[in-house]
Design a protein around this motif. Structure first.
Motif, short mmCIF file in Angstrom:
data_model
loop_
_atom_site.label_atom_id
_atom_site.label_comp_id
_atom_site.label_asym_id
_atom_site.label_seq_id
_atom_site.Cartn_x
_atom_site.Cartn_y
_atom_site.Cartn_z
N LYS A 1 -2.58 -0.70 -3.79
CA LYS A 1 -1.63 0.29 -3.29
C LYS A 1 -0.62 0.67 -4.38
N LEU A 2 -0.14 -0.33 -5.11
CA LEU A 2 0.78 -0.06 -6.22
C LEU A 2 0.12 0.76 -7.30
N SER A 3 -1.13 0.42 -7.61
CA SER A 3 -1.85 1.14 -8.65
C SER A 3 -2.07 2.60 -8.23
N ALA A 4 -2.47 2.80 -6.98
CA ALA A 4 -2.70 4.16 -6.49
C ALA A 4 -1.42 4.98 -6.54
N TYR A 5 -0.31 4.34 -6.16
CA TYR A 5 0.97 5.04 -6.20
C TYR A 5 1.35 5.41 -7.63
N ALA B 1 14.17 1.01 -4.77
CA ALA B 1 13.75 0.10 -3.69
C ALA B 1 12.40 -0.53 -4.00
N LEU B 2 11.49 0.26 -4.57
CA LEU B 2 10.18 -0.26 -4.94
C LEU B 2 10.29 -1.22 -6.12
N ILE C 1 5.75 -1.43 0.92
CA ILE C 1 5.05 -0.34 1.59
C ILE C 1 6.03 0.75 2.02
N SER C 2 7.15 0.35 2.57
CA SER C 2 8.16 1.33 3.00
C SER C 2 8.70 2.12 1.82
N ALA C 3 8.91 1.43 0.69
CA ALA C 3 9.42 2.11 -0.50
C ALA C 3 8.42 3.12 -1.03
N ILE C 4 7.15 2.76 -1.02
CA ILE C 4 6.12 3.70 -1.47
C ILE C 4 6.04 4.90 -0.53
N ASP C 5 6.11 4.64 0.75
CA ASP C 5 6.07 5.74 1.73
C ASP C 5 7.24 6.70 1.53
N ALA C 6 8.42 6.15 1.29
CA ALA C 6 9.60 7.00 1.08
C ALA C 6 9.46 7.83 -0.18
N SER D 1 -6.77 1.02 -10.60
CA SER D 1 -6.73 0.08 -9.48
C SER D 1 -7.56 -1.17 -9.77
N LYS D 2 -8.74 -0.95 -10.29
CA LYS D 2 -9.63 -2.08 -10.58
C LYS D 2 -9.04 -2.95 -11.69
#
Length: 749
Positions: free
Chosen positions: A100-104, A70-71, A26-31, A166-167
């Motif tokens: 969350k990974l798919s959305a990113y 990082a991700l 989550i932190s890696a995606i946010d960054a 995502s699905k």
């Protein structure tokens, strides 16, 4: 103990918790999202893309790549653990992160400012031409990836695309869960009379499965300790884990037992499977398969393709569906005469064992009898000559002779200790006691990379064998960051039992060589642009070339001499057994070829169909392919597709044909070694430099032709498969046939 370089950036598995990994992801995606938010306002056209400073655009791309390390690391670790040590906690965290990974991933693929930076570099023709080939190739592949992520779609359609992605990620994970759960839920206690025919190693396997069964029953509360204690010792249980399954299907005299186990295996995760997961939910994959095909078709239509097979082939060597289908059907036509001879041989021997109507659950059993009779060869007789330690040391000796590289193992006493970056000597932490870690060095003792072996079947580990290119070779000069390649090589081989070392079948030896070929492709790269280093960026229908190529040394007399010695006496494999083993290489090759073509053609056709097939349509297509290709009747209840993880939960959708396509390449590549000598150091050097070292920095066709000096042709594949008249095959084909086109078209190699 061998000192471990910090440039390997090893994982501290001993202190890695799923919840910690979740926070890291989550932190890696946010960054990464924060970096994207800081990029310039969207550039909507070519002219404004040209207005971007090209050098700054490249700097932005490199910076973003570095942020994503990082991700890649945190998610890579979690995904790996979910494959090799799956439990409720790991699975829950893994699955919670998938949306969350798919959305990113979709957000990145549709991010116009980032896309514009790639466009700006390509539009500056002088700047682009001056780039190193690896960077230029990575940019070209990235632009294609943007297009396939819907970067050009209107906002509403981009949102729809994101929802589909995502699905799909969730459905694929659930498909895989169902197959694993169904495999491990099955346990059939065996009676004494059902053990007839099982070998010593087979009995040890079903006894070990019995101990695992007892442990699960106690843990779940299904049986009390008193009830467990009342069971006989050893307690024999049949399971669907591959070593146990194959031991029974190959050696059990009880035909009813073989049929029972066969039915259980081919109906996993189907409407015939009554098992449920921990939540009491059905493991039937039928509707999941329907949804996956439907969503893939929707994705294809959004991107402007007629079907998902076209989407898949847009990133491969093959040009279109018709070309692949023709390739497969032509190969099937070449294999069928040999396959029919294979079947006739089995049917003849089946009569001797009272089997008038040969069925799929008889094939492995009768094939073993044929080997013993015709070739004086039994897998069990030669198993003691392939102790794992000898096979591994011999494998390392082979690649040292071929490529001038050396492998050094980290001492086992460092198992499960933490990585300590504050000392000169870094210890390799492992996720399980069975795991081994090695470092790979060049001839001058220069460190190349590192790899882990996790080779034995166990509970919580998905079936099959694979190489995971966890960490790519990568350099980020701006921060003086150096990263060497690291990979995981995983198998489900026969473990050490009853105090004896692991003894491999020759089939397991070949599988180990296959995965090590993938590993070398990942580790020996000299490319430092991560997106095209090692196996990254290599067309999917060429990525199997190094792995299938490596198998050849497990079938050569010189290679076998290095990987075999009797576990007790150390004696080499006797000449008569060696001759028998080499003679059996082409045994049943026709039937095996047709089986793989059946899978590949089924995969291609269900993804080329529009509208998307429902479950009945999937089964109808599979039956139709079997009628065209197979020469052995399949029971109506067979639900092979419900466990076909390669295409429903892996990366092979509309790409399973890649195994055969790459086999053509690998056979032709090995024919160069047959001409020059299989341990010719100059030929090995050439293969390393033109194939293994360059990764995906050039198209696979270019790499192959740089090694072979010409386009590939099918002759070597047919000869290696033992098919008659292979030598003159291509000469007799018409100009329009798929195989003839293999040496003339730009993509059919």
């Amino acid at each position: 103990m061998t000192s471990i370089s910090p440039e390997l950036h090893l994982v501290d598995f001993a202190n890695t918790a799923p919840n910690t990994l979740q926070q890291q992801v989550i932190s890696a995606i946010d960054a990464a999202n924060a970096f994207l938010d800081e990029l310039a306002i969207t550039v909507d056209n070519k002219e404004s893309a040209n207005a971007l400073d090209t050098k700054q655009a490249l700097t932005d791309i490199k910076n973003f790549d570095h942020i994503n390390l990082a991700l890649d690391r945190s998610w890579g670790i979690l995904s790996h653990l979910n494959s090799v040590m799956s439990n409720d906690e790991i699975r829950q965290v893994h699955h919670e992160l998938l949306p969350k990974l798919s959305a990113y991933g979709t957000w990145v693929g549709q991010h116009q400012p980032l896309f514009s930076r790639y466009q700006a570099i390509v539009n500056d023709k002088a700047f682009f031409a001056a780039l190193e080939p690896a960077r230029a190739r990575a940019i070209e592949l990235a632009l294609r990836s943007f297009e396939l992520s819907g970067v050009a779609l209107p906002k509403a359609e981009q949102d729809k695309f994101a929802a589909i992605q995502s699905k799909l990620s969730t459905l694929s994970a659930t498909f895989s869960d169902h197959v694993l759960d169904a495999t491990q839920a099955y346990a059939l206690p065996l009676k004494a009379e059902q053990l007839a025919g099982l070998t010593e190693s087979g009995l040890a396997l079903v006894a070990d499965a019995g101990e695992q069964f007892k442990a699960r029953e106690i843990a779940s509360g299904a049986l009390t300790q008193a009830e467990i204690d009342a069971l006989p010792t050893p307690y024999y249980v049949a399971s669907l884990n591959i070593p146990v399954y194959l031991a029974i299907m190959t050696h059990a005299d009880d035909r009813n037992l073989r049929e029972t186990l066969y039915r259980a295996y081919v109906t996993r995760a189907s409407e015939f499977d009554e098992h449920a997961n921990a939540k009491g939910e059905s493991l039937n994959n039928a509707d999941i398969m329907r949804q996956i095909l439907q969503l893939r078709e929707q994705k294809a239509k959004l991107l402007g393709f007629d079907n998902y097979a076209e989407v898949s082939l847009s990133t491969k060597m093959a040009d279109n569906v018709a070309e692949v289908e023709n390739f497969l059907r032509d190969l099937a036509a070449q294999a069928t005469p040999t396959a029919e001879q294979d079947l006739a041989q089995l049917q003849k021997y089946a009569q001797d064992y009272g089997i008038k109507d040969l069925q799929p659950w008889d094939s492995a059993y009768i094939a073993e009898k044929v080997k013993q009779s015709e070739f004086s060869l039994s897998q069990e007789e030669i198993r003691p000559y392939f102790p794992l330690a000898k096979v591994v040391s011999g494998l390392f000796a082979i690649v040292e002779r071929l490529y001038g590289i050396k492998v050094k193992e980290q001492s086992n006493d460092s198992a499960n200790k933490s990585v300590n970056d504050n000392t000169d000597e870094v210890l390799a932490s492992r996720w399980h006691d069975d795991v081994r870690f090695y470092q790979l060095f060049d001839a001058d003792d220069h460190l190349i990379g590192g790899f882990y072996f996790d080779l034995f079947a166990r509970s919580g580990k998905r079936g099959g064998a694979w190489m995971s290119g966890f960490q790519s070779r990568y350099t980020y000069a701006e921060q003086d960051h150096q990263q060497l390649p690291v990979c995981f090589m995983v198998g489900n081989f026969t473990p050490a039992l009853d105090g004896k070392p692991s003894l491999l079948t020759h089939d397991e030896v070949v599988t180990l060589f296959h995965e090590f070929g993938h590993g070398l492709h990942h580790l020996l790269t000299q490319v430092t642009v991560g997106d095209v280093a090692g196996v990254n960026g290599v067309e999917w229908d060429a990525v199997e070339l190094p792995s299938q190529f490596m198998e050849n040394w497990a079938w050569d007399a010189e290679g076998i001499a290095l990987i075999s010695s009797h576990v007790k006496t150390g004696a080499p494999l006797p000449k008569e057994k060696l001759d028998a083993l080499l003679a059996v290489k082409h045994f049943q090759s026709g039937m095996q070829m047709l089986r793989q073509i059946e899978f590949a053609l089924f995969d291609l056709l269900i993804h080329a169909q529009t509208p998307a097939l429902d479950y009945d349509g999937i089964l109808t297509t599979l039956n139709s392919v079997r009628q065209d290709i197979a020469i052995v009747q399949t029971p109506d209840y067979n639900r092979f597709a419900n466990g076909f993880s390669h295409i429903f939960a892996g990366g092979y959708a509309a790409g399973y044909y890649s195994y055969k396509w790459a086999e053509l390449l690998s056979a032709d590549a090995f024919s160069k070694f047959e001409e020059d000598g299989i341990f010719n150091p100059m030929t090995g050097k050439a293969f390393r430099e033109t194939i293994l070292s360059v990764g995906g920095s050039f198209p696979a066709k270019v790499n192959f032709e740089n090694f072979r000096g010409r386009s590939a042709n099918i002759d070597a594949l047919l000869r290696h498969s033992g098919f008659a008249d292979a030598k003159n095959h291509t000469k007799n084909q018409t100009k329009n046939s798929a195989a003839a086109n293999a040496s003339t078209t730009s993509k059919v190699i």
